[in-house]
Design a protein around this motif. Structure first.
Motif, mmCIF file in Angstrom:
data_model
loop_
_atom_site.group_PDB
_atom_site.id
_atom_site.type_symbol
_atom_site.label_atom_id
_atom_site.label_comp_id
_atom_site.label_asym_id
_atom_site.label_seq_id
_atom_site.Cartn_x
_atom_site.Cartn_y
_atom_site.Cartn_z
ATOM 1 N N HIS A 49 -8.362 17.686 3.559
ATOM 2 C CA HIS A 49 -8.045 17.059 4.848
ATOM 3 C C HIS A 49 -7.011 15.945 4.679
ATOM 4 O O HIS A 49 -7.194 14.825 5.159
ATOM 5 N N THR A 50 -5.929 16.258 4.007
ATOM 6 C CA THR A 50 -4.876 15.254 3.800
ATOM 7 C C THR A 50 -4.288 14.777 5.123
ATOM 8 O O THR A 50 -3.813 13.643 5.222
ATOM 9 N N HIS A 51 -4.368 15.624 6.147
ATOM 10 C CA HIS A 51 -3.822 15.253 7.460
ATOM 11 C C HIS A 51 -4.579 14.076 8.077
ATOM 12 O O HIS A 51 -4.053 13.415 8.978
ATOM 13 N N ASP A 52 -5.795 13.811 7.615
ATOM 14 C CA ASP A 52 -6.564 12.688 8.162
ATOM 15 C C ASP A 52 -5.861 11.359 7.927
ATOM 16 O O ASP A 52 -6.116 10.379 8.644
ATOM 17 N N LEU A 53 -4.999 11.302 6.913
ATOM 18 C CA LEU A 53 -4.311 10.055 6.579
ATOM 19 C C LEU A 53 -2.890 10.012 7.128
ATOM 20 O O LEU A 53 -2.155 9.064 6.866
ATOM 21 N N THR A 54 -2.532 11.016 7.916
ATOM 22 C CA THR A 54 -1.205 11.039 8.526
ATOM 23 C C THR A 54 -1.027 9.826 9.440
ATOM 24 O O THR A 54 -1.868 9.550 10.293
ATOM 25 N N GLY A 55 0.047 9.097 9.257
ATOM 26 C CA GLY A 55 0.323 7.921 10.079
ATOM 27 C C GLY A 55 -0.297 6.646 9.566
ATOM 28 O O GLY A 55 -0.020 5.567 10.093
ATOM 29 N N VAL A 56 -1.139 6.744 8.544
ATOM 30 C CA VAL A 56 -1.756 5.553 7.955
ATOM 31 C C VAL A 56 -0.802 4.972 6.922
ATOM 32 O O VAL A 56 -0.264 5.714 6.090
ATOM 33 N N PRO A 57 -0.539 3.655 6.949
ATOM 34 C CA PRO A 57 0.368 3.050 5.978
ATOM 35 C C PRO A 57 -0.005 3.421 4.542
ATOM 36 O O PRO A 57 -1.182 3.462 4.194
ATOM 37 N N GLU A 58 1.005 3.683 3.733
ATOM 38 C CA GLU A 58 0.799 4.144 2.365
ATOM 39 C C GLU A 58 -0.097 3.215 1.562
ATOM 40 O O GLU A 58 -0.915 3.662 0.752
ATOM 41 N N GLU A 59 0.047 1.896 1.805
ATOM 42 C CA GLU A 59 -0.733 0.939 1.015
ATOM 43 C C GLU A 59 -2.236 1.016 1.294
ATOM 44 O O GLU A 59 -3.048 0.494 0.535
ATOM 45 N N LEU A 60 -2.629 1.680 2.394
ATOM 46 C CA LEU A 60 -4.044 1.823 2.709
ATOM 47 C C LEU A 60 -4.645 3.117 2.164
ATOM 48 O O LEU A 60 -5.868 3.266 2.131
#
Length: 230
Positions: free
Chosen positions: A130-141
């Motif tokens: 589910h890599t898409h769950d982190l779409t739009g989340v800043p890379e540092e998070l």
């Protein structure tokens, strides 16, 4: 069958069962989930489900993770409210408390229940699919959100507070563990109705205790910079 095709089939079967588990949770609640209910909804036998999930706790965990998407989505906007690293960390706690006390059974499954295997491995397996769950989340998070151990999550984030001179390095593990225990204690109290707290009261009290713990280890000359208030 090629390895790639097997992986695609496995991912597809995971989705079938997780879609069915999501429906069961929405209709009956996660506490009423059974392998048989989910298998029936997915159109397979319970024995087929066990080919993909070790046990019910394994399936519960994966299904519960689907219900954290709103928390992940809102986290950056909450953290943007802070003007310094400590404020941002406290606002991240506000976001987490808002969502966890809104759906305590879900967050209890993820962060409190006995999962019968390595929780970090389950986290890794979930985000691999589910890599898409982190779409739009800043890379540092990203590194923080894919870390299962919540005290380690906190420690990863507040390391910057050490660099910026807000907190001494030796206080990081202590405050990360204490704040986690505050949340777990209040969640247990709330779910078992030990003090009759409403959801709003439980959130407010948790944030008061977390903020008090955190601010107590901030260097005295920097405490006036912390603007977060529960």
């Amino acid at each position: 069958m090629s390895k790639e095709r097997k992986e695609l089939q496995r991912a597809r079967m995971f989705r079938y069962f997780l879609d069915a588990a999501t429906d069961v949770i929405e209709e009956d609640g996660i506490e009423h989930m059974t392998i048989r209910k989910i298998a029936d909804r997915a159109g397979f036998t319970a024995s087929t489900a066990y080919n993909y999930f070790k046990d019910l706790s394994h399936l519960k965990f994966f299904a519960a993770m689907r219900f954290t998407s709103e928390y992940v989505k809102e986290l950056p906007s909450y953290m943007d409210l802070g003007t310094n690293i400590v404020d941002k960390w406290l606002y991240s706690w506000e976001c987490f408390c808002k969502h966890s006390f809104e759906e305590p059974e879900i967050y209890s499954v993820i962060f409190m229940d006995n999962l019968g295997s390595s929780p970090q491995q389950l986290f890794d397996d979930y985000y691999a699919l589910h890599t898409h769950d982190l779409t739009g989340v800043p890379e540092e998070l990203h590194a923080i959100l894919i870390e299962y151990d919540f005290s380690k999550r906190s420690a990863l984030y507040i390391q910057d507070a050490v660099t910026e001179g807000y907190i001494k390095k030796e206080n990081v593990p202590l405050i990360a563990d204490i704040t986690l225990m505050v949340w777990k204690g209040m969640m247990n109290t709330y779910m078992n109705r030990r003090r009759g707290y409403s959801k709003e009261e439980a959130i407010k009290r948790t944030l008061e205790l977390v903020a008090e713990c955190v601010i107590s280890v901030v260097e005295p000359e920097r405490r006036s910079e912390i603007t977060f208030r529960p």
